[in-house]
Scaffold this active site. Structure first.
Site, mmCIF file in Angstrom:
data_model
loop_
_atom_site.group_PDB
_atom_site.id
_atom_site.type_symbol
_atom_site.label_atom_id
_atom_site.label_comp_id
_atom_site.label_asym_id
_atom_site.label_seq_id
_atom_site.Cartn_x
_atom_site.Cartn_y
_atom_site.Cartn_z
ATOM 1 N N SER A 175 19.629 16.097 27.805
ATOM 2 C CA SER A 175 20.434 17.291 27.627
ATOM 3 C C SER A 175 20.967 17.338 26.202
ATOM 4 O O SER A 175 21.290 16.313 25.610
ATOM 5 C CB SER A 175 21.604 17.264 28.621
ATOM 6 O OG SER A 175 22.636 18.122 28.220
ATOM 7 N N THR A 192 -5.887 14.983 74.851
ATOM 8 C CA THR A 192 -5.186 16.213 74.514
ATOM 9 C C THR A 192 -4.893 16.199 73.019
ATOM 10 O O THR A 192 -5.071 15.167 72.359
ATOM 11 C CB THR A 192 -3.882 16.339 75.332
ATOM 12 O OG1 THR A 192 -3.305 17.618 75.096
ATOM 13 C CG2 THR A 192 -2.900 15.265 74.941
ATOM 14 N N HIS A 194 -6.396 27.075 66.557
ATOM 15 C CA HIS A 194 -6.024 25.750 67.066
ATOM 16 C C HIS A 194 -6.611 24.703 66.131
ATOM 17 O O HIS A 194 -7.831 24.591 65.993
ATOM 18 C CB HIS A 194 -6.560 25.553 68.487
ATOM 19 C CG HIS A 194 -5.908 24.420 69.220
ATOM 20 N ND1 HIS A 194 -6.130 23.099 68.912
ATOM 21 C CD2 HIS A 194 -5.023 24.430 70.254
ATOM 22 C CE1 HIS A 194 -5.426 22.325 69.720
ATOM 23 N NE2 HIS A 194 -4.737 23.099 70.553
ATOM 24 N N ASP A 195 -5.733 23.939 65.488
ATOM 25 C CA ASP A 195 -6.204 23.013 64.463
ATOM 26 C C ASP A 195 -7.050 21.876 65.028
ATOM 27 O O ASP A 195 -8.092 21.520 64.471
ATOM 28 C CB ASP A 195 -5.023 22.453 63.658
ATOM 29 C CG ASP A 195 -3.988 21.758 64.522
ATOM 30 O OD1 ASP A 195 -3.901 22.079 65.723
ATOM 31 O OD2 ASP A 195 -3.249 20.905 63.993
ATOM 32 N N ARG A 223 6.129 18.750 60.198
ATOM 33 C CA ARG A 223 5.168 18.716 59.099
ATOM 34 C C ARG A 223 5.874 18.746 57.744
ATOM 35 O O ARG A 223 5.286 18.394 56.728
ATOM 36 C CB ARG A 223 4.203 19.899 59.197
ATOM 37 C CG ARG A 223 3.138 19.702 60.246
ATOM 38 C CD ARG A 223 2.007 20.702 60.061
ATOM 39 N NE ARG A 223 1.076 20.596 61.172
ATOM 40 C CZ ARG A 223 1.147 21.316 62.270
ATOM 41 N NH1 ARG A 223 2.095 22.221 62.393
ATOM 42 N NH2 ARG A 223 0.279 21.164 63.241
ATOM 43 N N ARG A 264 7.641 18.678 76.610
ATOM 44 C CA ARG A 264 7.578 18.965 75.177
ATOM 45 C C ARG A 264 7.770 20.456 74.940
ATOM 46 O O ARG A 264 7.606 21.275 75.835
ATOM 47 C CB ARG A 264 6.259 18.536 74.524
ATOM 48 C CG ARG A 264 5.175 19.606 74.548
ATOM 49 C CD ARG A 264 4.161 19.477 73.443
ATOM 50 N NE ARG A 264 4.717 19.474 72.118
ATOM 51 C CZ ARG A 264 3.987 19.391 71.004
ATOM 52 N NH1 ARG A 264 2.679 19.302 71.081
ATOM 53 N NH2 ARG A 264 4.543 19.374 69.819
ATOM 54 N N GLN A 311 4.198 14.893 76.718
ATOM 55 C CA GLN A 311 2.986 15.207 75.962
ATOM 56 C C GLN A 311 3.045 14.517 74.607
ATOM 57 O O GLN A 311 2.026 14.141 74.036
ATOM 58 C CB GLN A 311 2.852 16.715 75.777
ATOM 59 C CG GLN A 311 1.512 17.095 75.153
ATOM 60 C CD GLN A 311 1.296 18.594 75.164
ATOM 61 O OE1 GLN A 311 1.797 19.293 74.292
ATOM 62 N NE2 GLN A 311 0.561 19.090 76.150
ATOM 63 N N HIS A 349 39.296 3.220 43.347
ATOM 64 C CA HIS A 349 39.429 4.666 43.139
ATOM 65 C C HIS A 349 39.340 5.040 41.657
ATOM 66 O O HIS A 349 40.055 5.908 41.173
ATOM 67 C CB HIS A 349 40.696 5.258 43.801
ATOM 68 C CG HIS A 349 41.837 4.304 43.949
ATOM 69 N ND1 HIS A 349 41.984 3.500 45.051
ATOM 70 C CD2 HIS A 349 42.881 4.012 43.145
ATOM 71 C CE1 HIS A 349 43.065 2.754 44.924
ATOM 72 N NE2 HIS A 349 43.618 3.043 43.781
ATOM 73 N N ARG A 390 18.795 12.265 38.468
ATOM 74 C CA ARG A 390 17.676 12.750 39.284
ATOM 75 C C ARG A 390 17.659 12.025 40.619
ATOM 76 O O ARG A 390 17.448 12.638 41.674
ATOM 77 C CB ARG A 390 16.349 12.540 38.567
ATOM 78 C CG ARG A 390 15.145 12.970 39.430
ATOM 79 C CD ARG A 390 13.850 12.338 38.969
ATOM 80 N NE ARG A 390 13.397 12.879 37.710
ATOM 81 C CZ ARG A 390 12.332 12.408 37.043
ATOM 82 N NH1 ARG A 390 11.653 11.379 37.531
ATOM 83 N NH2 ARG A 390 11.957 12.943 35.904
#
Length: 483
Positions: free
Chosen positions: A291, A113, A88-89, A337, A328, A243, A161, A302
């Site tokens: 390239s 909690t 349990h973190d 995460r 929850r 929660q 277009h 990119r």
């Protein structure tokens, strides 16, 4: 993904995820790092203790001072060992914090909690993430606004277009890009300002544990929630939660980033198309190697690639929000995460890249002029017809003459690969003798751009420059990209 799954694991001052670890800024890396997360957890425990003390619980100044003195000296090795044992973190970090704060140990996390630290920390990271992105977006807008102003009057072929259409100006086209980014600023500001704190809500959001701590005093529980919210820098907390805070909040935040991704993809695609036409190019770094087949290939592609990833990430919070059970479920945890940090890191990269591009866009007016002259004779036929009519000619007869000559010129272009010689054909035809002296004026590109320059001036003055006022202090920041 590297240590994202090691919730209480080794010390790290940056979030790492594949390509993102190479390109995102240090400040955005830190915003989603383990180090900031766990320091924030400790600050939240301190806020809670301070508020509980102020409202009458038996917590001493010495306990709070002890917690404050150890807010940032986290023993990550101990936390990892505790998590290995406890699975349990949050409890692992409660024990680690308590180890260096023996006096405060009994009151750390009192009444709370896991989501008290987990969800509230996520909301802080979302808020801070927006605050990192907004000045970067403002700088991109500033650079593009300067570009639009400089080239407000430069005629260029418009395209619908990707076929040549009525002329616009280089600056007016940049304003189309700017308009999307202006919308993105407003969306990011709205998403940030709409964020609330989860606050102090307890196991299923009912605040039952805190009501028990304060012996049924509802006013004190409400005040506790308000005090901790203000200490964390939020104006409001959500009045109802399970929660967790509603995962629709994540949907709103990432939807805003997704729309930014769409804007950047469109802009950078346009730049790639214009580079292919050799009308505009992005800056090329002195040491850069592109390239072998396309040495000019650089950052725009990119940005398109990463913007696509940002857009694709939107599916995660939508499915998470739709799959929450009652108060929850835990299947959101690992997904969030990944999806929350990656969205902000990706947005951070594409904005830094776009700033680099917009600070050095190169325009080739002679190439643009050549393309205009290649197409303009076809577009100017109506002007020629009206000039003939004013000189006493017949509209239908003139229209037929120009139609035939246009087809002959088009055949030269399409079948022989030659230049558009419509103007030469008109000059050689005796029928057009009455307007030969007007041809240069009739074919002046500036007569075909309508109100484009005026639109640029008005748009920049009324919608763009005022939007940048809150970000003036950050406007001179430069970026250096990893190639």
């Amino acid at each position: 993904i590297s240590h994202m799954t090691m919730k209480g694991g080794r010390e790290s001052s940056s979030f790492e995820s594949g390509e993102l670890s190479s390109y995102a800024s240090e400040e955005m890396h830190y915003n989603f790092s383990d180090k900031k997360k766990f320091i924030t957890w400790r600050k939240l425990w301190i806020f809670l203790a301070k508020a509980e003390k102020a409202l009458g619980l038996p917590i001493t100044d010495a306990q709070i001072a002890e917690m404050e003195s150890h807010a940032e000296d986290i023993d990550f090795a101990m936390a990892a060992e505790e998590e290995r044992k406890l699975r349990h973190d949050v409890m692992a970090h409660v024990h680690t914090f308590a180890h260096c704060c023996p006096t405060a140990a009994p009151i750390i996390h009192l009444g709370a909690t896991s989501c008290y630290v987990g969800d509230n920390t996520d909301l802080i990271a979302l808020r801070d993430g927006f605050n990192i992105l907004l000045p970067k977006l403002a700088r991109v807008i500033d650079r593009l606004a300067n570009f639009a102003e400089e080239y407000a009057d430069l005629p260029t072929l418009g395209f619908t277009h990707f076929q040549p259409a009525q002329l616009t100006t280089v600056g007016k086209r940049a304003c189309l890009w700017l308009q999307d980014l202006v919308m993105d600023v407003r969306n990011l500001e709205r998403a940030r300002d709409d964020l609330r704190f989860r606050g102090v809500k307890g196991t299923t959001g009912t605040q039952a544990s805190f009501l028990q701590l304060f012996q049924g005093d509802h006013d004190k529980v409400e005040e506790l929630d308000k005090m901790v919210t203000e200490m964390a820098g939020f104006k409001k907390a959500y009045l109802v939660t399970g929660q967790t805070y509603s995962r629709k909040v994540d949907v709103d935040c990432l939807a805003t980033l997704t729309r930014l991704g769409a804007s950047v993809h469109k802009i950078c695609t346009d730049i790639c198309l214009l580079a292919n036409l050799k009308e505009i190019e992005e800056p090329f770094e002195k040491e850069q190697i592109g390239s072998s087949a396309m040495p000019y290939k650089m950052h725009a592609e990119r940005s398109c690639s990463l913007a696509r990833h940002l857009i694709a990430l939107m599916a995660d919070p939508l499915q998470t929000a739709s799959g929450q059970w009652l108060e929850r479920t835990l299947d959101d945890s690992a997904n969030r995460r990944i999806s929350l940090p990656e969205s902000f890191l990706t947005a951070d990269i594409i904005l830094s890249t776009l700033q680099n591009i917009t600070e050095g866009l190169v325009v080739y007016p002679k190439v643009i002029e050549r393309h205009i002259h290649h197409e303009l004779p076809f577009m100017a036929t109506e002007n020629n017809i009206m000039a003939i009519v004013k000189a006493g000619g017949n509209r239908q007869e003139c229209h037929e003459k120009i139609r035939v000559l246009s087809q002959e010129a088009a055949a030269v272009v399409k079948q022989e690969g030659g230049d558009n010689d419509l103007l030469v054909r008109i000059q050689r035809d005796p029928y057009f003798a009455p307007i030969l002296g007007q041809l240069d004026a009739l074919l002046d590109p500036k007569t075909f751009i309508g109100r484009a320059p005026q639109q640029v001036k008005t748009f920049l003055a009324e919608e763009v420059r005022p939007l940048l006022e809150p970000y003036k202090a950050n406007m001179d920041v430069k970026v250096e990209l990893v190639l």
